[in-house]
Design a protein around this motif. Structure first.
Motif, PDB file in Angstrom:
ATOM      1  N   ARG A 219     -13.702   6.134  -3.412  1.00 22.11           N
ATOM      2  CA  ARG A 219     -12.476   6.169  -4.231  1.00 22.11           C
ATOM      3  C   ARG A 219     -12.429   7.399  -5.131  1.00 22.11           C
TER       4      ARG A 219
ATOM      5  N   ASP B  25       2.487  -0.621   6.543  1.00 26.29           N
ATOM      6  CA  ASP B  25       1.442  -1.647   6.542  1.00 26.29           C
ATOM      7  C   ASP B  25       1.998  -2.944   5.991  1.00 26.29           C
TER       8      ASP B  25
ATOM      9  N   ASN C  49      -1.036   2.514  -5.423  1.00 26.92           N
ATOM     10  CA  ASN C  49      -1.341   2.056  -4.058  1.00 26.92           C
ATOM     11  C   ASN C  49      -1.355   0.536  -3.981  1.00 26.92           C
TER      12      ASN C  49
ATOM     13  N   ARG D 246      -7.775  -5.749  -5.173  1.00 25.81           N
ATOM     14  CA  ARG D 246      -8.892  -5.020  -4.559  1.00 25.81           C
ATOM     15  C   ARG D 246      -8.514  -3.577  -4.236  1.00 25.81           C
TER      16      ARG D 246
ATOM     17  N   HIS E 165       4.419   7.247   6.576  1.00 26.47           N
ATOM     18  CA  HIS E 165       3.623   7.408   7.806  1.00 26.47           C
ATOM     19  C   HIS E 165       3.516   6.080   8.549  1.00 26.47           C
ATOM     20  N   ASP E 166       2.736   5.183   7.984  1.00 21.65           N
ATOM     21  CA  ASP E 166       2.565   3.888   8.637  1.00 21.65           C
ATOM     22  C   ASP E 166       3.076   2.811   7.711  1.00 21.65           C
TER      23      ASP E 166
ATOM     24  N   ASP F 147     -17.088   1.210  -4.721  1.00 21.65           N
ATOM     25  CA  ASP F 147     -16.857   2.071  -3.563  1.00 21.65           C
ATOM     26  C   ASP F 147     -16.602   3.487  -4.070  1.00 21.65           C
TER      27      ASP F 147
ATOM     28  N   GLY G 157       0.800  -1.224   0.000  1.00 18.53           N
ATOM     29  CA  GLY G 157       0.000   0.000   0.000  1.00 18.53           C
ATOM     30  C   GLY G 157       0.831   1.272   0.000  1.00 18.53           C
ATOM     31  N   GLY G 158       0.298   2.283   0.690  1.00 18.53           N
ATOM     32  CA  GLY G 158       0.867   3.624   0.647  1.00 18.53           C
ATOM     33  C   GLY G 158       2.339   3.707   1.041  1.00 18.53           C
TER      34      GLY G 158
ATOM     35  N   ARG H 235      -7.798  13.306  -3.737  1.00 15.82           N
ATOM     36  CA  ARG H 235      -6.893  13.470  -2.598  1.00 15.82           C
ATOM     37  C   ARG H 235      -5.467  13.058  -2.978  1.00 15.82           C
ATOM     38  N   PHE H 236      -5.330  11.938  -3.674  1.00 14.73           N
ATOM     39  CA  PHE H 236      -3.986  11.501  -4.064  1.00 14.73           C
ATOM     40  C   PHE H 236      -3.412  12.384  -5.169  1.00 14.73           C
TER      41      PHE H 236
ATOM     42  N   ASP I   4      -7.210   0.413  -4.621  1.00 12.10           N
ATOM     43  CA  ASP I   4      -7.856   1.419  -5.469  1.00 12.10           C
ATOM     44  C   ASP I   4      -7.048   1.873  -6.686  1.00 12.10           C
TER      45      ASP I   4
ATOM     46  N   ARG J 242       4.508   2.897  -1.948  1.00 12.28           N
ATOM     47  CA  ARG J 242       4.436   4.046  -2.866  1.00 12.28           C
ATOM     48  C   ARG J 242       5.327   5.185  -2.378  1.00 12.28           C
ATOM     49  N   ASP J 243       5.189   5.544  -1.099  1.00 12.50           N
ATOM     50  CA  ASP J 243       5.950   6.673  -0.574  1.00 12.50           C
ATOM     51  C   ASP J 243       7.447   6.366  -0.538  1.00 12.50           C
TER      52      ASP J 243
ATOM     53  N   LYS K 148      -7.860  15.731   3.979  1.00  8.21           N
ATOM     54  CA  LYS K 148      -6.492  15.383   3.555  1.00  8.21           C
ATOM     55  C   LYS K 148      -6.136  16.101   2.257  1.00  8.21           C
TER      56      LYS K 148
HETATM   57  P1  ATP Z   1      -1.734   7.738   3.436  1.00  6.10           P
HETATM   58  O1  ATP Z   1      -0.285   8.022   3.296  1.00  6.10           O
HETATM   59  O2  ATP Z   1      -2.563   8.949   3.320  1.00  6.10           O
HETATM   60  O3  ATP Z   1      -2.094   6.907   4.629  1.00  6.10           O
HETATM   61  P2  ATP Z   1      -2.369   5.333   2.001  1.00  6.10           P
HETATM   62  O4  ATP Z   1      -2.110   4.936   0.597  1.00  6.10           O
HETATM   63  O5  ATP Z   1      -1.686   4.573   3.087  1.00  6.10           O
HETATM   64  O6  ATP Z   1      -2.076   6.876   2.113  1.00  6.10           O
HETATM   65  P3  ATP Z   1      -4.797   4.600   3.300  1.00  6.10           P
HETATM   66  O7  ATP Z   1      -6.113   5.276   3.254  1.00  6.10           O
HETATM   67  O8  ATP Z   1      -4.057   4.556   4.584  1.00  6.10           O
HETATM   68  O9  ATP Z   1      -3.920   5.278   2.170  1.00  6.10           O
HETATM   69  O10 ATP Z   1      -5.021   3.108   2.754  1.00  6.10           O
HETATM   70  C1  ATP Z   1      -3.984   2.143   2.750  1.00  6.10           C
HETATM   71  C2  ATP Z   1      -4.077   1.303   1.492  1.00  6.10           C
HETATM   72  O11 ATP Z   1      -5.281   0.542   1.485  1.00  6.10           O
HETATM   73  C3  ATP Z   1      -4.097   2.099   0.203  1.00  6.10           C
HETATM   74  O12 ATP Z   1      -2.797   2.386  -0.257  1.00  6.10           O
HETATM   75  C4  ATP Z   1      -4.861   1.183  -0.733  1.00  6.10           C
HETATM   76  O13 ATP Z   1      -4.018   0.181  -1.250  1.00  6.10           O
HETATM   77  C5  ATP Z   1      -5.856   0.499   0.188  1.00  6.10           C
HETATM   78  N1  ATP Z   1      -7.154   1.203   0.266  1.00  6.10           N
HETATM   79  C6  ATP Z   1      -7.562   2.073   1.213  1.00  6.10           C
HETATM   80  N2  ATP Z   1      -8.807   2.494   1.009  1.00  6.10           N
HETATM   81  C7  ATP Z   1      -9.231   1.875  -0.100  1.00  6.10           C
HETATM   82  C8  ATP Z   1     -10.461   1.869  -0.840  1.00  6.10           C
HETATM   83  N3  ATP Z   1     -11.495   2.637  -0.472  1.00  6.10           N
HETATM   84  N4  ATP Z   1     -10.533   1.078  -1.931  1.00  6.10           N
HETATM   85  C9  ATP Z   1      -9.488   0.303  -2.301  1.00  6.10           C
HETATM   86  N5  ATP Z   1      -8.322   0.265  -1.666  1.00  6.10           N
HETATM   87  C10 ATP Z   1      -8.184   1.030  -0.578  1.00  6.10           C
END
Ligand code: ATP
Ligand code: MG
Length: 394
Positions: free
Chosen positions: A160, A42, A119, A113, A39-40, A157, A26-27, A166-167, A115, A30-31, A204
């Protein structure tokens, strides 16, 4: 691997050793790839929640129905990671949350699954990036693209749609045309999404470096029409009233400035529709009220507090006004008290002097407060008691 990942490696290694596939996802991936702050961290794994819990001595169930277990590492327990079982989501009958999630053993299912392509990376303990949807190319081209068919994904959903803008704002990416088309054609579904979740994404967006870009997408996609009482004219004005490089210093400041562009709205009533906390409403209202004042004086700095006054100064400067930031600090320094509770004479003191409890007493206390705030009286017991007895003839 960035140091945040290195620190979390023991979690991956333990799960790997037990025979489970485990990745950063996830994020955070990417970051890391963008060289941005993480940030976190995962973590996703093929292990089921019960299996994760059996492997780590200290865990907390924070979302076990979604497959998420918090793993506590290290002595401090400050170090913790969300470990989530690979899962799929299905049957979004209400255009929002999936009706149920299924745990799966296959990483691909989990990534599908997600978004947006950027991500949907996974990164193994060896640093290898798993990129099933050409996210690396999108990252390089600064493009935000839905995973799979955008229409289906927004239909599943609609939140998104907000996440896309936001992204775009946070990453400075362009939204890929098919994704954008689908945002436009599905924007109406935002009405099905809980306002609290929309608030989080919009908030955000406003706090992101590229908030103007995000708002432009909000306007151009037509999504603004489905947010409570958004005004097109106000939004457009919002994009032009502040200096070019302005960044909001707090959420309350962002919302106060945005709502100030909308015609004839009551901030309180408006924000109620967004179901934000009373505290947030108070903060935005205070900024709005304080912004209407011409110049700070002792009473207004006392009433609003230095932090709020400085946010207003910052706002006014962004509007092109000349601001003396030092003056605000100096006024604050001249205040003897910053809160009622710092007044040395209490109601009980006045009652001991023979005053009756009641509204009159309240009025007296308010007058004492005012005199101290305006530095007409010194906040000293003898001084105040002496003043009171002279004034009231006691
Ligand atoms: P941030 O740095 O703002 O936390 P992030 O990419 O970690 O950005 P989150 O909202 O924390 O965003 O979600 C973590 C991950 O979960 C995303 O990167 C994405 O892969 C998945 N995700 C979150 N929400 C959705 C959604 N509504 N639909 C599909 N995937 C989602
Ligand atoms: Mg996150």
């Amino acid at each position: 691997l960035p140091e945040e990942f290195v620190r979390a490696l023991p979690v991956l290694e333990k799960l790997n050793l037990a025979g489970f596939e485990t990745y950063f996802v996830g994020g955070c991936v990417r970051d890391a790839l963008l060289g941005r702050a993480i940030h976190d961290v995962d973590i996703a794994t093929s292990a089921y929640p019960a299996e994760v819990k059996a492997i780590f001595p200290k865990t907390i169930d924070i979302g076990i129905e979604h497959g998420t277990v918090l793993v506590l590492m290290g002595k401090s327990e400050a170090e913790h990671y969300e470990v989530t079982t690979f899962r799929t989501e299905s049957d979004y009958t209400d255009y929002r949350r999936p009706d149920h999630v299924d745990f799966v053993r296959d990483l691909r299912e989990d990534l599908r699954r997600r978004d947006f392509t950027v991500n949907a990376f996974a990164c193994g303990a060896d640093g290898e990036i798993i990129d099933l949807f050409d996210g690396l190319q999108d990252l390089q081209d600064k493009r935000l693209r839905a995973v799979g068919l955008a229409e289906e994904r927004f239909n599943e959903d609609a939140l998104r749609i907000m996440r896309a803008m936001r992204f775009a704002a946070a990453l400075g990416f362009e939204i890929e045309p098919m994704t954008f088309q689908a945002m436009m054609s599905h924007a109406e579904l935002l009405m099905k999404i809980s306002i609290e979740r929309i608030f989080v994404e919009l908030d955000k967006l406003l706090r992101a470096d590229g908030w103007r870009k995000g708002l432009s997408v909000l306007i151009e996609s037509g999504a603004w029409q489905y947010l409570p009482d958004f005004e097109l004219a106000g939004l457009k004005k919002f994009l032009t009233v502040l200096s070019k490089t302005f960044q909001f210093k707090s959420s309350a400041q962002a919302w106060a400035i945005m709502l100030a562009q909308f015609d004839n709205i009551s901030v309180k009533k408006y924000l109620r529709k967004w179901k934000v906390s009373n505290e947030f409403i108070r903060d935005v209202t205070a900024l709005t009220e304080a912004h209407q004042l011409d110049k700070w004086d002792l009473a207004s700095v006392y009433k609003f507090g230095l932090a709020t006054c400085q946010l207003v100064d910052d706002w006014k400067m962004a509007e092109g006004l000349k601001i003396d930031f030092d003056r605000t600090v100096k006024i604050d320094e001249r205040l003897q008290i910053h809160d009622k509770s710092e007044i040395v004479v209490k109601g009980s003191d006045l009652i001991k002097m023979g005053f009756q409890a009641g509204p009159e007493l309240g009025k007296m206390l308010a007058e004492i407060e005012e005199k101290i705030v305006n530095n007409e009286w010194i906040n000293k017991r003898e001084f105040i008691l002496e003043k009171i007895s002279t004034v009231s003839g006691i």
